[in-house]
Scaffold this active site. Structure first.
Site, mmCIF file in Angstrom:
data_model
loop_
_atom_site.group_PDB
_atom_site.id
_atom_site.type_symbol
_atom_site.label_atom_id
_atom_site.label_comp_id
_atom_site.label_asym_id
_atom_site.label_seq_id
_atom_site.Cartn_x
_atom_site.Cartn_y
_atom_site.Cartn_z
ATOM 1 C CE LYS A 73 -3.917 2.060 2.523
ATOM 2 N NZ LYS A 73 -4.767 1.960 3.734
ATOM 3 C CB SER A 148 -8.204 3.779 2.725
ATOM 4 O OG SER A 148 -7.297 3.179 3.624
ATOM 5 C CB SER A 172 -8.363 1.035 5.702
ATOM 6 O OG SER A 172 -9.018 2.272 5.664
#
Lengths: 483, 95
Positions: A73, A148, A172
């Site tokens: 990420k 997210s 997330s």
């Protein structure tokens, strides 16, 4: 054989038996990314060229995971590689050091295939708030992957990476894992170092994993867990091998089912799928009991107060001086601050900074921030009480399946409600895993959240593994890339 | 609680943000909506409960006060929009 369909533990088996080479694995992923990325948009930075070079140079004796690719990420700092947080503010930011989790990944000889798209600064539940691109859900390209960590989740679901790292502040990891039909683990707060992870809400943030199955989840957790001197909130729980927890036997396991998490706002098909899963656990010999855990709404309100308060402070460092973006027309220092921040941050980030600044400002501190901290104690107490009776708690991960792109992006409150099932776990600092438990009538995946007591990752892994082996989700359902 | 335009401007100023006219109205509405929801914390049964500031037990963590050299200074500086002689360069602050 399609290499990219395989789990990492299957890849390891085939490497051992010399059916596959590291080079073949990395080439297969590079090809897959080339085919699918144009539809899915999961990457901020694709690193296949470097990955293929690295794959050539992996020594024979480099360890079991050497040469295995991974997606990271884009809020996890990678030395010499851009770490953008999907923000204009950090569009050209190149970290001068590696996050601790990256040091661990690199020390195993694993190969970073790319940096994954996300909601800007991890604020959002759909990956629509990325400055660069909107990631699509591989099951239906008109729908969001969740967020997210949407890029990480979508890339694992689309077989563009075998596994990935994400971060979870209020859901997330678990929510996008649920919406993309993969396994997502948020470890206990403190199990994994946050050093080098761009801070959103420091008392809630935690790094975790996206994998195709629960066994891979345990393998990757083994890599990233551990006390780190550079993160004083990390905790020493001793050496553990989480793969040892993977047992099919759940006889006598005590499962708590909090009825408030199955009420209003939960889609009927999601509810039905969860009820079937719970029936399955009963058949497998678990002891299931319904109980009351009436904290979801309080926890959600508390979450947005605390997370935004912490974010407004953490994001103060982005001042136009040290971190790449500076408004070109700013003439003096005050203008550099104000214009750089106003232009560098997107609408959702500014919204949360404003909310956070508001609840911390004099006159409102007691009514919101202090009250929220008291509610945090309440939420923890309620979970403590529950774990006196139950080994694990099972809820839906998300109240709905993947929603359409654009459906919620203009309504902040609606987007926030997507986190209703996950935030209380972060508020209490507990571990939670989301695994697929079925699909709805449109063929979209539904996720089940298994919550454990602090540092009891083994219990949730075992609970997840037993169910996964029983229903074989991956064999039955695959993303269709519906256009 | 009602959020006024003046308050939004005050908060934005504290947060070092400059809002356009249409943003002011948008954030005023958003903040009002979110606060209306967040107000439920005031109905929570928290009478007599302590505050919690972190997920785990709050305790001091001490370390030795030792200097550690960070080697990659170039890497740090390269992220600054402007730099000179190994320093961040900003416009003049004092006239």
């Amino acid at each position: 054989m399609d290499i990219t369909e395989l789990t990492v533990h299957e890849l390891l088996g085939k490497l051992k038996s010399k059916e596959l080479t590291i080079k073949e694995i990395n080439e297969a992923y590079a090809k897959r990314i080339e085919e699918k990325e144009k539809d899915v948009d999961a990457f901020v930075t694709v690193l296949t060229e470097q990955a293929l070079e690295q794959a050539e140079r992996v020594p024979e004796d480099a360890g079991e995971l050497a040469g295995i690719p991974i997606g990271i990420k884009d809020n996890i700092c990678t030395k010499g590689i851009k770490t953008t947080c999907s923000s204009r503010m950090l569009e050209n930011f190149v970290s001068p050091y590696d996050a601790t989790v990256m040091e661990k990944i690199n020390s195993k000889g694993m190969i970073t295939l790319g940096k994954m798209n996300m909601d800007e600064f991890a604020m959002g539940g759909s990956t629509e708030y990325s400055y660069f691109k909107k990631t699509k859900n591989p099951w239906d390209l008109n729908r969001v992957p969740g967020g997210s960590s949407g890029g990480s989740a979508a890339a694992v679901a689309a077989n563009m990476v075998p596994w990935a790292l994400g971060t979870d502040t209020g859901g997330s990891i678990r929510q996008p894992a649920s919406l993309c039909g993969v396994v997502g683990l948020k470890p206990t707060y403190g199990l994994v170092s946050r050093y080098g992870v761009v801070a959103f809400a420091s008392s809630l943030d935690q790094v975790g994993t996206f994998t195709k199955d629960v066994e891979d989840c345990a393998i990757l957790l083994n890599v990233i867990a551990g006390k780190d001197e550079r993160d004083s909130t990390s905790v020493d729980v001793g050496e553990k091998d989480y793969t040892k927890a993977l047992q099919k036997d759940v006889k006598g396991l005590k499962i708590g089912v909090p009825k408030e998490f199955y009420g209003e706002g939960i889609n009927p098909e999601v509810k039905k799928s969860l009820e079937q899963a719970i029936e399955k656990y009963k058949e497998m010999g678990a002891e299931v009991e319904e109980f009351s855990l009436d904290i979801a709404n309080y926890a959600l309100a508390t979450y947005y107060i605390i997370a935004c308060a912490e974010a407004s402070s953490n994001l103060g460092r982005f001042d136009g001086i040290r971190y790449t973006y500076r408004a070109p027309e700013a003439k003096n220092l005050k203008e550099i601050y104000k214009k750089s921040r106003s232009e560098g941050f997107g609408a959702e980030v500014k919204r949360r900074i404003i909310l956070g600044t508001y609840v911390l400002s004099s006159g409102y501190y007691d009514a919101y921030y202090k009250k929220a901290q008291q509610v945090r104690t309440l939420v923890m107490n309620e979970f403590n009480k529950a774990f006196e009776k139950y080994d694990v708690i099972i809820t839906p991960t998300s109240p709905t399946v993947a929603f359409k792109i654009g459906e919620k992006s203009n309504n902040p409150m609606e987007m926030y409600l997507a986190d209703i099932c996950t935030v209380s776990v972060n508020i209490a600092g507990l571990p939670g895993i989301s695994i697929p438990c079925g699909v709805d009538s449109q063929g979209l995946p539904i996720g089940m959240q298994i919550i454990g007591n602090k540092f009891e990752e083994e219990k949730i892994l075992k609970t997840a593994y037993a169910f996964e082996q029983e229903i074989n989700f991956r064999e039955k359902y695959k993303p269709q890339f519906k256009k | 609680m009602k959020v006024s335009k003046e308050e939004i401007l005050h908060i934005a100023n504290l947060a070092q943000l400059e809002l356009k006219e249409e943003e002011i109205e948008k954030y005023q509405t958003n903040l009002q909506e979110i606060l209306n929801f967040a107000n439920i914390v005031n109905n929570a049964p928290v009478e007599g409960l302590d505050i919690t500031i972190g997920a785990n037990e709050a305790k001091n963590v001490f370390r030795k006060d030792e200097v550690k050299i960070f080697e990659n200074i170039e890497g740090l500086l390269e992220n600054a929009p402007t730099q000179e002689q190994h320093m961040f360069k900003i416009p003049k602050v004092i006239n």
